[in-house]
Design a protein around this motif. Structure first.
Motif, PDB file in Angstrom:
ATOM      1  N   TRP A 128       0.845  -1.204   0.000  1.00 58.83           N
ATOM      2  CA  TRP A 128       0.000   0.000   0.000  1.00 58.83           C
ATOM      3  C   TRP A 128       0.876   1.247   0.000  1.00 58.83           C
ATOM      4  CZ3 TRP A 128      -4.794   1.714  -0.751  1.00 58.83           C
ATOM      5  CH2 TRP A 128      -5.136   2.965  -0.247  1.00 58.83           C
ATOM      6  N   HIS A 129       1.887   1.220   0.838  1.00 55.82           N
ATOM      7  CA  HIS A 129       2.767   2.380   0.950  1.00 55.82           C
ATOM      8  C   HIS A 129       3.435   2.675  -0.403  1.00 55.82           C
ATOM      9  CE1 HIS A 129       5.444   5.301   2.705  1.00 55.82           C
ATOM     10  NE2 HIS A 129       6.444   4.714   2.070  1.00 55.82           N
ATOM     11  N   HIS A 132       0.606   3.929  -2.761  1.00 55.80           N
ATOM     12  CA  HIS A 132       0.051   5.193  -2.288  1.00 55.80           C
ATOM     13  C   HIS A 132       1.020   6.359  -2.510  1.00 55.80           C
ATOM     14  CE1 HIS A 132       0.629   7.761   1.283  1.00 55.80           C
ATOM     15  NE2 HIS A 132      -0.605   8.117   1.034  1.00 55.80           N
ATOM     16  N   ASN A 183     -11.662   5.920   2.566  1.00 49.81           N
ATOM     17  CA  ASN A 183     -10.688   6.356   3.569  1.00 49.81           C
ATOM     18  C   ASN A 183     -11.033   5.816   4.948  1.00 49.81           C
ATOM     19  OD1 ASN A 183      -9.106   7.715   1.808  1.00 49.81           O
ATOM     20  ND2 ASN A 183      -9.861   9.755   2.329  1.00 49.81           N
ATOM     21  N   TRP A 190      -2.494   2.881   7.959  1.00 57.39           N
ATOM     22  CA  TRP A 190      -2.369   2.964   6.502  1.00 57.39           C
ATOM     23  C   TRP A 190      -2.650   4.416   6.120  1.00 57.39           C
ATOM     24  CZ3 TRP A 190      -3.537  -1.506   2.777  1.00 57.39           C
ATOM     25  CH2 TRP A 190      -3.124  -2.729   3.343  1.00 57.39           C
ATOM     26  N   PRO A 193      -5.000   8.090   1.009  1.00 60.96           N
ATOM     27  CA  PRO A 193      -4.479   8.495  -0.304  1.00 60.96           C
ATOM     28  C   PRO A 193      -4.786   9.962  -0.625  1.00 60.96           C
ATOM     29  CG  PRO A 193      -6.432   7.129  -0.570  1.00 60.96           C
ATOM     30  CD  PRO A 193      -6.129   7.159   0.900  1.00 60.96           C
ATOM     31  N   SER A 197      -2.303  10.503  -5.943  1.00 61.65           N
ATOM     32  CA  SER A 197      -1.754   9.167  -5.720  1.00 61.65           C
ATOM     33  C   SER A 197      -2.212   8.156  -6.775  1.00 61.65           C
ATOM     34  CB  SER A 197      -2.173   8.693  -4.328  1.00 61.65           C
ATOM     35  OG  SER A 197      -1.970   7.309  -4.201  1.00 61.65           O
ATOM     36  N   VAL A 199      -3.070   5.313  -6.194  1.00 59.00           N
ATOM     37  CA  VAL A 199      -4.238   4.617  -5.651  1.00 59.00           C
ATOM     38  C   VAL A 199      -5.540   5.131  -6.267  1.00 59.00           C
ATOM     39  CG1 VAL A 199      -5.598   4.290  -3.552  1.00 59.00           C
ATOM     40  CG2 VAL A 199      -3.129   4.049  -3.458  1.00 59.00           C
TER      41      VAL A 199
END
Ligand SMILES: [Zn+2]
Length: 427
Positions: A128-129, A132, A183, A190, A193, A197, A199
């Protein structure tokens, strides 16, 4: 650090960082695999890459340093070959003269499938990081055969996988596709975003908006059923925990104001008491029969009049009837209406009075008749003690404390009947 507990000197490129330095989850991706010498002489060394040895934690800035010199400190998006993209058309190559001035850009992540398959929260958070913190451009693969040829833009290989697979962890630990997320669903650690991003190019939240809208309509419906905020919160919590739609509506029905245990408040308690007293005096006498000595068990069925009386008092405005002992809506209906038992509340009275009965579901009725520890005397005393409003009489059934709830009207009627018949409490 190796699987045999020993250390091995390796280059930064052969190293990855995980706890105790940084929670990257990479250990899940690179398990220790011991390699053996071909000649069978035993353990040689572990398969690459290696976790950074713990004693480096005393070295300040070691992670940043290793990152610069090429150690793996997280998941990285790398270049991929657009030819391997399923949306790539070979006609784009064939129909154009491909030169070195052309463009071949696509994106991927090494071991992406393995990372997703792992289900490891640490690894998925690293994924995710990586996603993102990358720009929109990682969502696009570009092909141009030569500087003057037409440019084709398609979803990058990475975007295709990340859009379709459920790899985003929600705060309840479930894996979802980006489009099902919002979100608010993201775990606290986490990052949310931003507009720029990558994402956002994975349709993040697109379906959730639809789901939200649908939920909003449901919420309105539930409100119309009479649920207040607290009820709605409980329903939502239940739903978040995986409750089915069917259960939710059953629960909503039980919680809604229309479906509550009837109150049966009396507009004029004094007048009602007067009328009840006259009725009680006029009630028919028991055909005196010789009974076993006063035992708690063996309550007789009340009369048909009692049944009609109870039906009227324990059915609420939406037509549901309730058990006085468990206060749940009755589960079965027969052609005569809700199936319940009208059980004589206290036995041993010379006069039968309509109100001397309680409406019980079949389960509670069985317990009241056969497993009651509280005797008639105690029941009568408690009942007479209670004042206005809904009256609750505690009773022990099968070793458990149960509350028998009377509507105000029923309570008045039965109290008066007992007072009038007062001295005949014992047969
Ligand atoms: Zn019951």
């Amino acid at each position: 650090m190796q699987s045999d507990g020993g250390d091995r000197w390796v280059t930064p490129q052969q190293t990855f960082v995980d706890l105790p330095f940084r929670d990257t989850g990479l250990s899940a991706l690179y398990p220790r695999v011991a390699l053996r010498w071909r000649d069978g002489s035993g353990f040689a060394y572990d398969r690459e890459p290696y976790p950074l040895a713990g004693y480096y934690s005393e070295v300040e800035g070691v992670e940043e340093f290793l990152e610069i010199v090429g150690a793996q400190v997280g998941i990285v998006i790398t270049q991929a070959n657009v030819y391997e993209n399923v949306k790539f058309s070979w006609s784009w190559r064939v129909n154009n003269r491909e030169t070195r001035q052309g463009v071949n850009v696509d994106w991927g992540i090494e071991f992406l499938e393995k990372i997703i398959e792992s289900g490891s929260p640490g690894l998925l958070r690293s994924l995710w990081h990586a996603v993102h913190s990358s720009p929109h451009s990682k969502a696009i693969a570009t092909y141009q055969a030569n500087r003057t040829a037409r440019t084709y833009k398609i979803d990058s290989q990475l975007a295709q996988v990340l859009k379709e697979r459920a790899w985003v962890l929600d705060r309840h630990g479930a894996l979802r596709t980006p489009r099902e997320m919002t979100n608010d669903d993201l775990p606290d650690d986490w990052a949310k975003p931003t507009d720029g991003s990558f994402v956002m190019k994975l349709d993040f939240g697109s379906n959730a908006n639809v789901l939200r809208a649908r939920e909003h309509i449901h919420t309105q419906q539930l409100r119309r059923l009479g649920l207040d905020d607290e009820d709605l919160a409980a329903v939502m919590e239940f739903k978040a925990a995986g409750g089915s739609a069917e259960d939710i509506f059953r629960m909503a029905r039980e919680r809604s104001a229309d479906s509550r245990f009837p109150v049966g408040a009396s507009d004029d308690p004094d007048r009602r008491a007067g009328t009840a007293a006259r009725d009680a005096l006029n009630a028919p006498h028991h055909a005196t029969e010789v009974r076993e000595r006063s035992v708690v068990v063996g309550q007789k069925q009340a009369t048909d009049e009692s049944k009609a009386y109870l039906r009227a008092h324990y059915t609420n405005e939406s037509g549901d009837m309730f058990c006085q002992a468990c206060q749940k809506p009755l589960p079965f209906r027969t052609k005569d209406g809700w199936y319940f038992e009208a059980v004589r509340f206290v036995a041993g009275r010379r006069q039968i009075h309509t109100a001397n009965a309680i409406a019980l579901c079949h389960l509670c009725a069985a317990l009241y008749k056969h497993a009651r520890a509280t005797d008639d005397e105690q029941l009568s005393v408690t009942l007479m003690d209670r004042s206005q409003g809904t009256v609750v009489v505690p009773v022990v059934l099968d070793g458990k404390r149960v509350r028998i709830v009377f509507t105000e009207k029923h309570a008045i009627d039965i109290q008066v009947a007992m007072r009038v018949a007062g001295d005949d409490r014992k047969l």
